[in-house]
Scaffold this motif. Structure first.
Motif, PDB file in Angstrom:
ATOM      1  N   ILE A 163      -4.916  -7.489 -29.695  1.00 37.15           N
ATOM      2  CA  ILE A 163      -5.999  -8.262 -29.631  1.00 37.15           C
ATOM      3  C   ILE A 163      -5.490  -9.891 -29.581  1.00 37.15           C
ATOM      4  N   ARG A 167      -5.904 -12.911 -26.693  1.00 36.38           N
ATOM      5  CA  ARG A 167      -6.689 -14.006 -27.075  1.00 36.38           C
ATOM      6  C   ARG A 167      -5.892 -15.196 -26.715  1.00 36.38           C
ATOM      7  N   VAL A 207      -9.104  -4.271 -22.296  1.00 30.25           N
ATOM      8  CA  VAL A 207     -10.169  -4.184 -22.859  1.00 30.25           C
ATOM      9  C   VAL A 207     -11.033  -2.857 -22.732  1.00 30.25           C
ATOM     10  N   LEU A 402     -15.624  -5.567 -28.826  1.00 27.83           N
ATOM     11  CA  LEU A 402     -14.944  -5.317 -27.607  1.00 27.83           C
ATOM     12  C   LEU A 402     -15.765  -5.256 -26.327  1.00 27.83           C
ATOM     13  N   THR A 405     -17.012  -8.488 -25.609  1.00 26.25           N
ATOM     14  CA  THR A 405     -15.905  -9.118 -24.849  1.00 26.25           C
ATOM     15  C   THR A 405     -15.989  -8.769 -23.522  1.00 26.25           C
ATOM     16  N   SER A 432     -15.935 -15.355 -24.917  1.00 24.03           N
ATOM     17  CA  SER A 432     -14.895 -13.989 -25.005  1.00 24.03           C
ATOM     18  C   SER A 432     -13.978 -14.384 -25.993  1.00 24.03           C
ATOM     19  N   LEU A 436     -13.327 -11.588 -29.375  1.00 23.59           N
ATOM     20  CA  LEU A 436     -12.227 -11.414 -29.708  1.00 23.59           C
ATOM     21  C   LEU A 436     -11.676 -11.817 -31.230  1.00 23.59           C
TER      22      LEU A 436
END
Length: 460
Positions: A163, A167, A207, A402, A405, A432, A436
């Motif tokens: 993750i 990011r 994702v 998720l 996201t 987004s 995350l």
């Protein structure tokens, strides 16, 4: 629950081992004054001058009264689970002794810990992120090899690193687009839209993979509810007993003996399967049995797997096909299991093999071909992704973040297609990043933390 989040300067105390009488009990203190408080009631070495990660024998006393002989373990900040001073007092397991020591420490100024407050402090003090903190609870409650491995992988940061990498890549583009907003009059482009599209598409693929892993993750964490369904006297209870290797269900030649569902668990290949023996599927005028049949149908709809069991000596192909059509309409994966192989007509068995070659033939009473059945059951759970070391999502909160996201990243792609202005594009990217960040705790609220840590046991 959110109020205690602000009381981070208190020294907290709790029993860290299960309640009840045992050989030993461990009482845990954490906070700035933990060592001094323990030292005031401990008679042995001076704890305030001892090194971290040392253990000391002595007595806990209330004035002149000895409560117990104990071992005291010291963890000096920041070298502890919470990154605070931590003292763990190992006493004898008497509930009387535990209560006396806890009361004594509270009188010294310690506050009884809230559920999950030790782990919460570890998170707030940067020991690990929020996803790793949640994995601590999963590890405590893991009851199979796969759930243990999944929790351990997450606690060690495997999921978090995935993750975090996503990011960080997105943050770079977000900062470039935010910078463009300061130069709108010059029409300067710091972030290539083509490169942004490639990145977002790549992020979406990752994702999507994480989201799709949740079905497997849910199985690993919570087990597989598996219904044994079929006509009365097909041998459902006998099969359950054979799988469990104990007389869990009542077995009788009288049809309709099982009026309600009977449940128990076994572990196959490191995965927990919750087997549910149900009332027989048939039309009946018996009110109680009819209620059991109705519950069976509900259990089948909510199951992850159905074992359709039929008696080779008491059925025909027409009846089997009719039942299979009903099972297909339910939409739950099922395994066809022909029981009482020793009583089956060889000619009918050959017809059945030709019509339904994926049928498994067993004798539950004689425990024949049960290992083959177990293998077939385990095949329904695709563990290849898990065993190859891929990250598997097991937490519904992570799954929800998720999913959000993914929606935000799709909005970014839609904005690129429509050539929207930078401020709208930046807003979708920020969303987004927000979702995350919720997973690992970069973005959080007191209410969220209180909700997560309140589900932990006290003392952890």
């Amino acid at each position: 629950m959110a109020t205690y989040l602000r009381r981070v300067d208190d020294t907290i105390v709790a029993l860290a081992t299960p309640q009840g009488v045992g050989a030993i009990a461990v009482i845990r203190l954490s906070g700035k004054e933990a060592i001094q408080m323990a030292n005031r009631v401990f008679f042995g070495k001076n704890l305030e001058v001892q090194a971290s990660h040392t253990i000391h024998f002595g007595t806990i006393r209330d004035g002149d009264r000895i409560i117990d002989e104990v071992l005291v373990s010291l963890f000096v900040a920041p070298h502890s689970f919470t990154k605070e001073n931590v003292v763990e007092i190992s006493t004898h397991g008497s509930s009387y002794i535990v209560n006396q020591v806890l009361r004594l420490l509270v009188r010294q100024g310690a506050r009884p810990a809230e559920p999950g407050e030790f782990t919460q402090r570890a998170f707030l003090n940067g020991q690990f992120d929020l996803a790793q903190a949640e994995a601590v609870a999963d590890l405590i409650h893991s009851d199979s090899e796969t759930s243990h491995q999944a929790a351990l992988h997450q606690m060690r940061g495997g999921f978090s690193s995935d993750i975090r990498e996503l990011r960080e890549k997105l943050i770079h583009f977000a900062s470039m687009i935010e910078l463009e907003l300061d130069f709108t009059e010059e029409d300067v482009e710091f972030a290539s839209r083509d490169d942004l599209r490639l990145l977002v598409e790549k992020l979406l693929r990752v994702v999507e993979q994480l989201i799709s892993s949740f079905d497997l993750g849910n199985v690993i964490k919570n087990g597989v509810p598996t219904v044994i369904a079929g006509k009365p006297n097909a041998g459902k209870s006998t099969l359950l007993n054979a799988l469990l290797n104990e007389e869990k269900a009542l077995v009788s030649d009288i049809a309709g003996t099982t009026r309600d569902s009977i449940e128990d668990e076994i572990t196959l290949g490191g995965v927990v399967f919750r087997f549910i023996d149900t009332a027989g599927l048939r039309e009946t005028t018996d009110t109680i049995e009819a209620m059991g049949v109705s519950r069976t149908r509900e259990k089948m709809k909510s199951a992850s797997l159905i074992l359709y069991l039929f008696d080779l000596g008491d059925t025909d192909l027409v009846e089997i096909n009719r039942d299979l059509n009903k099972l297909e309409n339910i939409g739950v994966p099922f395994i066809k299991v022909a029981n009482k192989l020793d009583k089956g007509n060889p000619q009918f068995i050959n017809i059945l093999k030709e019509a339904h070659p994926d049928t498994l033939f067993i004798s539950a009473g004689k425990k024949e071909n049960l290992e083959e059945l177990k293998e077939k059951i385990l095949e329904q759970v695709n563990l290849d992704k898990f065993r190859t070391g891929n990250t598997v999502v097991t937490n519904i909160r992570h799954f929800d973040s998720l999913t959000r996201t993914r929606e935000s990243l799709l909005d970014v792609l839609g904005g690129l297609d429509q050539e929207v202005s930078n401020d709208f594009l930046a807003m979708d990217i920020r969303r987004s990043l927000h979702y995350l960040g919720e997973i690992t705790g970069e973005i959080t609220t007191d209410d969220l933390l209180a909700n997560i840590f309140s589900k932990f046991c006290i003392g952890k």
